[in-house]
Design an enzyme around this catalytic site. Structure first.
Site, PDB file in Angstrom:
ATOM      1  N   HIS A   1       0.917  -1.222  -0.022  1.00 11.46           N
ATOM      2  CA  HIS A   1      -0.050   0.018   0.024  1.00 11.46           C
ATOM      3  C   HIS A   1       0.960   1.289  -0.058  1.00 11.46           C
ATOM      4  CE1 HIS A   1      -3.519  -2.291   0.300  1.00 11.46           C
ATOM      5  NE2 HIS A   1      -3.099  -2.797   1.663  1.00 11.46           N
TER       6      HIS A   1
ATOM      7  N   ASP B   1      -1.962 -10.867  -2.598  1.00  9.66           N
ATOM      8  CA  ASP B   1      -2.617 -10.400  -1.308  1.00  9.66           C
ATOM      9  C   ASP B   1      -4.190 -10.054  -1.522  1.00  9.66           C
ATOM     10  OD1 ASP B   1      -1.745  -9.234   1.508  1.00  9.66           O
ATOM     11  OD2 ASP B   1      -3.505  -7.984   0.614  1.00  9.66           O
TER      12      ASP B   1
ATOM     13  N   HIS C   1      -6.232  -7.539  -0.675  1.00 12.95           N
ATOM     14  CA  HIS C   1      -6.193  -6.096  -0.894  1.00 12.95           C
ATOM     15  C   HIS C   1      -5.530  -5.560  -2.051  1.00 12.95           C
ATOM     16  CE1 HIS C   1      -6.355  -6.682   3.374  1.00 12.95           C
ATOM     17  NE2 HIS C   1      -7.489  -6.095   3.281  1.00 12.95           N
TER      18      HIS C   1
ATOM     19  N   ASP D   1      -4.260 -13.516   3.332  1.00 13.95           N
ATOM     20  CA  ASP D   1      -5.369 -12.874   4.047  1.00 13.95           C
ATOM     21  C   ASP D   1      -6.490 -13.267   3.130  1.00 13.95           C
ATOM     22  OD1 ASP D   1      -4.478 -11.162   2.233  1.00 13.95           O
ATOM     23  OD2 ASP D   1      -4.321  -9.331   3.539  1.00 13.95           O
TER      24      ASP D   1
HETATM   25  C1  OKS Z   1      -8.763  -0.186   8.416  1.00 11.95           C
HETATM   26  C2  OKS Z   1      -8.450  -1.292   7.620  1.00 11.95           C
HETATM   27  C3  OKS Z   1      -7.104  -1.704   7.363  1.00 11.95           C
HETATM   28  C4  OKS Z   1      -6.878  -2.804   6.305  1.00 11.95           C
HETATM   29  C5  OKS Z   1      -5.297  -2.648   5.967  1.00 11.95           C
HETATM   30  C6  OKS Z   1      -5.260  -3.760   4.959  1.00 11.95           C
HETATM   31  C7  OKS Z   1      -3.806  -4.425   5.313  1.00 11.95           C
HETATM   32  C8  OKS Z   1      -3.490  -5.464   4.188  1.00 11.95           C
HETATM   33  N1  OKS Z   1     -10.113   0.015   8.437  1.00 11.95           N
HETATM   34  N2  OKS Z   1      -3.083  -5.127   3.150  1.00 11.95           N
HETATM   35  O1  OKS Z   1      -2.392  -6.017   2.248  1.00 11.95           O
HETATM   36  O2  OKS Z   1      -3.379  -6.757   4.739  1.00 11.95           O
HETATM   37 ZN    ZN Z   2      -3.850  -7.641   2.646  1.00 16.55          ZN
END
Ligand code: OKS
Ligand code: ZN
Length: 380
Positions: free
Chosen positions: A177, A214, A216, A321
């Site tokens: 990110h 991932d 996300h 995840d």
């Molecule tokens: C906050 C949500 C945060 C999610 C973060 C994602 C982290 C992750 N309301 N990214 O690949 O695993």
């Molecule tokens: Zn993630």
């Protein structure tokens, strides 16, 4: 398979984060890394190695190939600045002053106090919280970059002798990110982007693919190489430095269509300028993402990489995840899916650098990571 690991990655250990408006224990914990390490240690397939301390250039120079100097300085100094400014507990930004959200020169930030500037480099509220608590965040993020660079170097050295093998960088904090000047989603430095830049700039590599599995969307990795972020127009200088005129990185991602970071990752984002056509997003609705649907989609993603011909290295943003019981995610993958994922990645026949990203279901985290890597190894 070689596994690169450094204990300094554990020293970032924030107590809390905000999830859905509640203060909860920080999910991206050092325990995650220890669990994966312990699971892999029990298998004779993995050999653990330490990060290289001695680099031909200053380690930071490889980080600065991806991130801006101002941002790196900010990460390095923000905690101390805040302490001087009287911060003793968590600080949350009231507003987001991030320069990607502001017109150029609209506000002289240097007159504001560190507390007033709390939102300056963050993508979402919960990120600020743990910088406020932590004086070791930067140290851990740099350690992760060092581990990933060492793994990339080993892969580049080895594949001349032993083709098509995989290497694993077992790191945290994760990276996908993080943008050139932005942290978010537990990420500070973009580890896969740093590795990609290293291979392109220092190893005579002509082209790499980043496959992001991932749960996300890796807005940071995507942005580094292929697309302006949310309509942001790059300056000529930043464009040349980091992504816009970089036609050598193919970014392919499978992720939840309906989750963090919400505003990026649609199928219509195909890249821009010379990078058009080198960005492929496969957003999946959470409720649809079963083992079979996921693997079918991963096959399509793999075909894109296969058809790109010239790719010399594959870098995998390895998040697990996607697992059905992950506490913050909504896909439906079972444990049987992870060896299949490894097999599909192996079918690409590329020297492959796996880099740890997300995964928060502690009971299965180690097994799911091991399954991808063993599925890969058994198929090559
Ligand atoms: C906050 C949500 C945060 C999610 C973060 C994602 C982290 C992750 N309301 N990214 O690949 O695993
Ligand atoms: Zn993630």
């Amino acid at each position: 398979m070689k596994v690169y690991y450094g204990p300094e990655c554990l020293c970032h250990d924030p107590p809390h984060e905000i999830l859905s408006g509640r203060l909860v224990p920080y999910l991206e914990s050092p325990r995650r890394l220890e669990l994966v390490k312990n699971t892999l240690s029990r298998s004779s397939s993995f050999v653990f190695l330490s990060p290289e301390q001695d680099w031909p250039h200053n380690l930071l120079s490889y980080v600065l190939a991806v991130h801006t100097e101002e941002y790196v300085d900010h990460l390095k100094t923000i905690y101390d600045d805040w302490v001087v400014d009287g911060v003793q507990v968590a600080v949350l930004p009231e507003t987001f002053l991030h320069h990607r959200l502001r017109a150029p020169n609209s506000l002289d930030l240097s007159n504001l106090s560190p507390i007033a500037r709390a939102g300056e480099e963050a993508l979402s509220v919960h990120l600020r919280l743990h910088i406020a608590h932590q004086d070791h965040t930067f140290q851990a993020a740099i350690a992760a970059a060092q581990v990933v660079l060492t793994a990339a170097r080993a892969l580049a050295d080895d594949h001349l002798a032993i083709p098509d093998r995989g290497t694993f960088a077992l790191v945290r904090p994760p990276g996908h990110h993080a943008q050139d000047a932005l942290c978010g989603g537990y990420c500070f430095l973009n580890n896969v982007a740093i590795a990609a830049k290293y291979l392109l700039q220092h190893r005579g590599c002509g082209s790499v693919a980043i496959l992001d599995i991932d749960y996300h969307h890796g807005n940071g990795s995507r942005w580094m190489f292929r697309l302006p972020f949310c309509g942001y127009e790059p300056t000529r200088e930043s464009a040349q430095q980091i992504f816009y005129e970089e036609p050598r990185v193919l970014y392919v991602s499978l992720h939840a269509a309906d989750d963090y970071p919400y505003f990026t990752g649609s199928a219509g984002e195909r890249g821009a300028g010379p990078g058009f056509g080198f960005n492929h997003n496969f957003p999946l609705a959470q409720k649809d993402a079963t083992d079979d649907v996921y693997c079918g989609t991963l096959q399509q993603a793999a075909d894109i990489i296969r058809q790109s011909g010239e790719i010399e290295y594959l870098i995998v943003s390895l998040g697990v995840d996607t697992y059905q019981e992950d506490p913050i995610c909504g896909f439906l993958l079972t444990q049987r899916c992870y060896p299949r994922i490894g097999e599909i990645i192996a079918s690409l026949g590329k020297p492959t650098l796996f880099v740890m990203e997300g995964g928060y279901h502690l009971e299965t985290l180690g097994d799911n990571v091991a399954s991808v890597l063993l599925g890969f190894e058994q198929a090559v």
